[in-house]
Write an enzyme that holds these catalytic residues in place. Structure first.
Site, PDB file in Angstrom:
ATOM      1  N   ASN A   1     -26.156  69.079   6.635  1.00 40.62           N
ATOM      2  CA  ASN A   1     -26.359  69.127   5.192  1.00 40.62           C
ATOM      3  C   ASN A   1     -25.957  67.846   4.476  1.00 40.62           C
ATOM      4  O   ASN A   1     -26.387  67.615   3.348  1.00 40.62           O
ATOM      5  CB  ASN A   1     -25.576  70.320   4.617  1.00 40.62           C
ATOM      6  CG  ASN A   1     -25.537  70.316   3.113  1.00 40.62           C
ATOM      7  OD1 ASN A   1     -26.569  70.492   2.446  1.00 40.62           O
ATOM      8  ND2 ASN A   1     -24.364  70.102   2.547  1.00 40.62           N
TER       9      ASN A   1
ATOM     10  N   SER B   1     -35.330  67.252   1.736  1.00 39.26           N
ATOM     11  CA  SER B   1     -35.552  67.194   0.289  1.00 39.26           C
ATOM     12  C   SER B   1     -37.039  67.114   0.021  1.00 39.26           C
ATOM     13  O   SER B   1     -37.809  66.594   0.849  1.00 39.26           O
ATOM     14  CB  SER B   1     -34.856  65.965  -0.311  1.00 39.26           C
ATOM     15  OG  SER B   1     -35.275  65.724  -1.637  1.00 39.26           O
TER      16      SER B   1
ATOM     17  N   LYS C   1     -35.259  61.361   4.403  1.00 39.40           N
ATOM     18  CA  LYS C   1     -35.471  62.800   4.325  1.00 39.40           C
ATOM     19  C   LYS C   1     -36.777  63.194   5.028  1.00 39.40           C
ATOM     20  O   LYS C   1     -36.858  64.249   5.665  1.00 39.40           O
ATOM     21  CB  LYS C   1     -35.487  63.253   2.870  1.00 39.40           C
ATOM     22  CG  LYS C   1     -34.125  63.174   2.188  1.00 39.40           C
ATOM     23  CD  LYS C   1     -33.084  64.007   2.897  1.00 39.40           C
ATOM     24  CE  LYS C   1     -31.797  64.099   2.107  1.00 39.40           C
ATOM     25  NZ  LYS C   1     -30.743  64.875   2.832  1.00 39.40           N
TER      26      LYS C   1
ATOM     27  N   ASP D   1     -15.608  62.142   8.350  1.00 38.32           N
ATOM     28  CA  ASP D   1     -16.644  61.227   7.869  1.00 38.32           C
ATOM     29  C   ASP D   1     -17.771  61.277   8.889  1.00 38.32           C
ATOM     30  O   ASP D   1     -17.638  60.764   9.998  1.00 38.32           O
ATOM     31  CB  ASP D   1     -16.088  59.809   7.739  1.00 38.32           C
ATOM     32  CG  ASP D   1     -17.124  58.815   7.221  1.00 38.32           C
ATOM     33  OD1 ASP D   1     -18.301  59.194   7.063  1.00 38.32           O
ATOM     34  OD2 ASP D   1     -16.756  57.645   7.000  1.00 38.32           O
TER      35      ASP D   1
ATOM     36  N   TYR E   1     -33.788  56.975   0.458  1.00 36.75           N
ATOM     37  CA  TYR E   1     -33.487  58.406   0.446  1.00 36.75           C
ATOM     38  C   TYR E   1     -34.704  59.224   0.878  1.00 36.75           C
ATOM     39  O   TYR E   1     -34.626  60.039   1.801  1.00 36.75           O
ATOM     40  CB  TYR E   1     -33.040  58.822  -0.954  1.00 36.75           C
ATOM     41  CG  TYR E   1     -32.727  60.295  -1.100  1.00 36.75           C
ATOM     42  CD1 TYR E   1     -31.488  60.795  -0.719  1.00 36.75           C
ATOM     43  CD2 TYR E   1     -33.657  61.178  -1.632  1.00 36.75           C
ATOM     44  CE1 TYR E   1     -31.196  62.146  -0.855  1.00 36.75           C
ATOM     45  CE2 TYR E   1     -33.375  62.526  -1.770  1.00 36.75           C
ATOM     46  CZ  TYR E   1     -32.141  63.008  -1.383  1.00 36.75           C
ATOM     47  OH  TYR E   1     -31.856  64.350  -1.516  1.00 36.75           O
TER      48      TYR E   1
ATOM     49  N   VAL F   1     -31.387  70.550  -7.524  1.00 40.89           N
ATOM     50  CA  VAL F   1     -30.336  71.564  -7.433  1.00 40.89           C
ATOM     51  C   VAL F   1     -29.188  71.132  -8.331  1.00 40.89           C
ATOM     52  O   VAL F   1     -28.631  70.042  -8.166  1.00 40.89           O
ATOM     53  CB  VAL F   1     -29.846  71.748  -5.985  1.00 40.89           C
ATOM     54  CG1 VAL F   1     -28.684  72.733  -5.925  1.00 40.89           C
ATOM     55  CG2 VAL F   1     -30.990  72.230  -5.094  1.00 40.89           C
TER      56      VAL F   1
END
Length: 245
Positions: A83, A131, A148, A56, A144, A177
């Site tokens: 990643n 992203s 990023k 984790d 998010y 993706v």
């Protein structure tokens, strides 16, 4: 070489791509069964020396132990690929906490744990998967997108700070993706209107594959990219319309 989130999607394609180039790759992901299955399948496909571990990445101590154990197992660490994403999209403080802990802080911890090993390499690199949501406002414009964007800033700073040590740092920013079990497969099933809208934004008429993003990562990790550092490589099939200057 170390890859976080390597059991599925982009991360797994990165592991396969690096292994195909002859690299020895240690990867981790949170789900133990998924890690074991991925390792077995990668080896069966001829991926060479790959080693998966259930970790984790939000657990800083566990992440540090994995880095140390992987370095001991392989005798060196030449590259790290951060990643993992919490994919915490939407409002709420918990999404902000998850995005910070998983997307951003895990990358910082990974780099700090690996840095003593990277300093001994003659072809060291750090690559973070960001992203396109980090460079423009879209449906993921909350925690998010912010984290990023922070990843790109962090990596750019690393590139400058670590250049005298011969360590490169870059980001890769994919667009949509699609892969079975991935976020867009889930959206396709549960929110067809959002999926149709996202598809309509892609001028190629399709979403990307994990392998297409992995190619960019593997290329940046390669020692042949020795002069590429501090960049954010967008891999989105012309999805985004901002001009990178």
């Amino acid at each position: 070489m170390l890859v976080t989130g390597g059991s599925r999607g982009i991360g797994r394609a990165v592991v396969a791509g690096l292994a195909a180039e002859g690299a020895r790759v240690a990867f981790c992901a949170r789900d133990a069964d998924g890690v074991a299955a991925a390792e077995q399948e990668l080896r069966a496909a001829g991926a060479g020396e790959v080693a998966g571990t259930a970790v984790d990445v939000a657990d800083g101590e566990a992440l540090g132990r994995w880095v140390a154990d992987s370095a001991e197992r392989f005798g060196a660490v030449d590259a790290v690929v951060a990643n993992v994403s919490a994919l915490a999209i939407g409002p709420g403080e918990q999404n902000w906490r998850s995005s910070f802990e998983v997307d951003l802080l895990h990358t910082v911890r990974l780099v700090e744990a690996a840095l003593p090993h990277l300093e001994r390499s003659d072809a060291a690199s750090v690559t973070a998967v960001s992203s396109v949501s980090g460079r423009e406002i879209d449906f993921a414009d909350g925690s998010y997108g912010v984290m990023k964007a922070a990843l790109v800033h962090y990596v750019s700073g690393l590139a400058f700070d670590l250049a005298p040590k011969g360590i490169r740092a870059n980001a890769v920013s994919p667009g949509n993706v699609y892969f079975p079990g991935g976020v867009w497969a889930n959206v396709e099933q549960h929110d067809p209107a959002l999926y149709a809208h996202a598809m309509g934004l892609n001028p190629t008429g399709r979403m990307g594959t994990p392998e297409e993003t992995a190619y960019a990562v593997v290329s940046l990790v390669s020692p042949r990219a020795s002069r590429i550092s501090g960049t954010n490589l967008v891999v989105d099939g012309a999805l985004t319309r901002g001009v990178q200057l």
